[in-house]
Scaffold this active site. Sequence first.
Site: not given
Length: 272
Positions: A52-53, A91, A121, A123, A190
């Site tokens: 999602d970057s 993501d 993925k 978070e 991270e």
Amino acid sequence: MSTAKPEDKKITTHTLQEMKKRSEKISMLTAYDYSVARILDDAGIDVLLVGDSASNVMAGHETTLPITLDQMIYHASSVIRAIRRALVVVDLPFGSYQGNSKEALNSSIRIMKESGAHAVKMEGGIEIKDSIERILSAGIPVMGHLGLTPQSIYKFGTYVVRAKEKSEAQRLIEDAHLLSDIGCFALVLEKIPAQLAEQVAREIKIPVIGIGAGNGVDGQVLVFHDMVGITHEFHPRFLRRYMNLYDDIKAATEKYIGDVKSMNFPNEKEQY
Ligand code: KIV
């Protein structure tokens, strides 16, 4: 130097597990479009992350929060059309899984069905346990992500190194064990202290892939645009730039503009 050939075996979640067992490091980069994904796959990258970057480096947003599920599916479909060998992980974007486990499952199913990706993925740790379990029960592989989790930037307030305090480190260790025990196939850590990341990688059975987490983990991931120096105002200590494409592309563009203005381009051989 590894260069992937069409006949090379596809990387699966099982391959990554085997790589951890034989201490072979896992290489991972982000990709958001067909052309770059094709190059990275041909080069032999193990895992491509449709991160999602993309919200930052493709769309120019300040955070990863604005990117939508539809936009992630668009990027993921482009990457999937390019690859022959790499495992493609996508993501789940902010707002597509935090509400409840049913929403999380529906978002994951849309990603898998509409893009053809191989895994998702997410978070977070214990607070998203139910969602992860529901996605896993549908047969969708899940990669975890702990430490600095950019979707929670407004809770942290800053992008500084996480888990330096004992209590936060302890919570991260517990979350990492939980994610491994419930069946995640890998974990991204991270921006946390290298010693802590090494301890987690040693203790849990799934591969740990670090970004700003030192060398004692099972693999490394970087954002492609940072690695090749397209983004040039971002200088975290963990980033190694392998190229300086910002300068190269700018110089080439300046040359092109000059050639167009001076009528040096196109020349006689470049026309019909
Ligand atoms: O979105 C992303 O690029 C990521 C990596 C930094 C791991 O999550």
